[in-house]
Write a protein that holds these residues in place. Structure first.
Motif, PDB file in Angstrom:
ATOM      1  N   UNK A  86      15.638  14.126  -7.117  1.00  0.00           N
ATOM      2  CA  UNK A  86      14.834  13.308  -6.201  1.00  0.00           C
ATOM      3  C   UNK A  86      14.785  11.856  -6.663  1.00  0.00           C
ATOM      4  N   UNK A  87      14.690  11.643  -7.979  1.00  0.00           N
ATOM      5  CA  UNK A  87      14.714  10.274  -8.492  1.00  0.00           C
ATOM      6  C   UNK A  87      16.037   9.595  -8.143  1.00  0.00           C
ATOM      7  N   UNK A  88      17.143  10.337  -8.229  1.00  0.00           N
ATOM      8  CA  UNK A  88      18.447   9.768  -7.883  1.00  0.00           C
ATOM      9  C   UNK A  88      18.497   9.403  -6.402  1.00  0.00           C
ATOM     10  N   UNK A  89      17.981  10.282  -5.558  1.00  0.00           N
ATOM     11  CA  UNK A  89      17.949   9.980  -4.125  1.00  0.00           C
ATOM     12  C   UNK A  89      17.106   8.746  -3.838  1.00  0.00           C
ATOM     13  N   UNK A  90      15.941   8.647  -4.498  1.00  0.00           N
ATOM     14  CA  UNK A  90      15.074   7.479  -4.308  1.00  0.00           C
ATOM     15  C   UNK A  90      15.775   6.199  -4.743  1.00  0.00           C
ATOM     16  N   UNK A  91      16.476   6.268  -5.851  1.00  0.00           N
ATOM     17  CA  UNK A  91      17.184   5.102  -6.370  1.00  0.00           C
ATOM     18  C   UNK A  91      18.290   4.660  -5.416  1.00  0.00           C
ATOM     19  N   UNK A  92      19.054   5.617  -4.920  1.00  0.00           N
ATOM     20  CA  UNK A  92      20.127   5.287  -3.989  1.00  0.00           C
ATOM     21  C   UNK A  92      19.566   4.722  -2.679  1.00  0.00           C
ATOM     22  N   UNK A  93      18.440   5.249  -2.249  1.00  0.00           N
ATOM     23  CA  UNK A  93      17.797   4.754  -1.029  1.00  0.00           C
ATOM     24  C   UNK A  93      17.327   3.309  -1.244  1.00  0.00           C
ATOM     25  N   UNK A  94      16.743   3.037  -2.413  1.00  0.00           N
ATOM     26  CA  UNK A  94      16.285   1.676  -2.712  1.00  0.00           C
ATOM     27  C   UNK A  94      17.457   0.707  -2.740  1.00  0.00           C
ATOM     28  N   UNK A  95      18.590   1.123  -3.290  1.00  0.00           N
ATOM     29  CA  UNK A  95      19.778   0.262  -3.303  1.00  0.00           C
ATOM     30  C   UNK A  95      20.247  -0.032  -1.877  1.00  0.00           C
ATOM     31  N   UNK A 155      13.409   9.385   6.089  1.00  0.00           N
ATOM     32  CA  UNK A 155      13.704   7.975   5.810  1.00  0.00           C
ATOM     33  C   UNK A 155      15.209   7.704   5.831  1.00  0.00           C
ATOM     34  N   UNK A 156      15.996   8.646   5.321  1.00  0.00           N
ATOM     35  CA  UNK A 156      17.453   8.456   5.322  1.00  0.00           C
ATOM     36  C   UNK A 156      18.006   8.445   6.744  1.00  0.00           C
TER      37      UNK A 156
END
Length: 167
Positions: A86-95, A155-156
């Protein structure tokens, strides 16, 4: 099969039984010493190959895990733990939001920039929720992770809509 050549069936059966008995000798002190001696001689020869094989296996495993998370293998340590995916998904979304907000994307319209500005605080809240859920008992943690994942899915989909990808 040289052991059985030229023997009758009963003799062949006895020869096989004899070979099996010899192979299943009980472990005695003398046999143990002999096995230790052989391993002392062979282990230094095989150890470098075993270490190299272990290193290759670890590298491939890390590359596989990084690919599943959608990050570089060097970043894998940052996304370890129960909530790592989930942290990876959040990071990619923020990018993706950063690129959308900067206007670098072809679809960087005013609505898309507003979406990026409005979504950033929500991503921060979700990151806090993931960290908090890591300390929860397993059933509650799974429920929280499912809810966070569903929110990220929503959100995605909205992000893809702003990028012009119809789903």
């Amino acid at each position: 099969m040289g052991l059985l050549r030229g023997r009758s069936a009963p003799e062949a059966g006895e020869a096989i039984e004899s070979a099996v008995r010899r192979a299943r000798k009980p472990l005695t002190a003398a046999r143990a010493k002999r096995m230790i001696g052989v391993s002392k001689a062979v282990a230094p020869l095989l150890a470098p190959y075993a270490l190299a094989a272990a290193a290759v296996a670890r590298t491939r495993w890390d590359a596989y895990r990084a690919a599943r998370l959608g990050v570089e293998p060097g970043q894998l340590g940052a996304y370890a733990g129960r909530g790592g995916a989930l942290h990876a998904r959040l990071s990619r979304m923020a990018e993706a939001l950063d690129r959308l907000d900067s206007g670098a994307e072809a679809h960087g319209t005013g609505a898309a920039r507003r979406f990026a500005v409005d979504t950033r605080p929500r991503l921060a809240d979700l990151a806090v929720a993931v960290r908090a859920a890591e300390q929860m008992p397993t059933p509650r943690r799974r429920t929280a992770y499912r809810a966070i994942g569903a929110e990220l899915d929503r959100l995605e989909i909205a992000l893809l809509h702003h990028l012009g990808v119809q789903g």
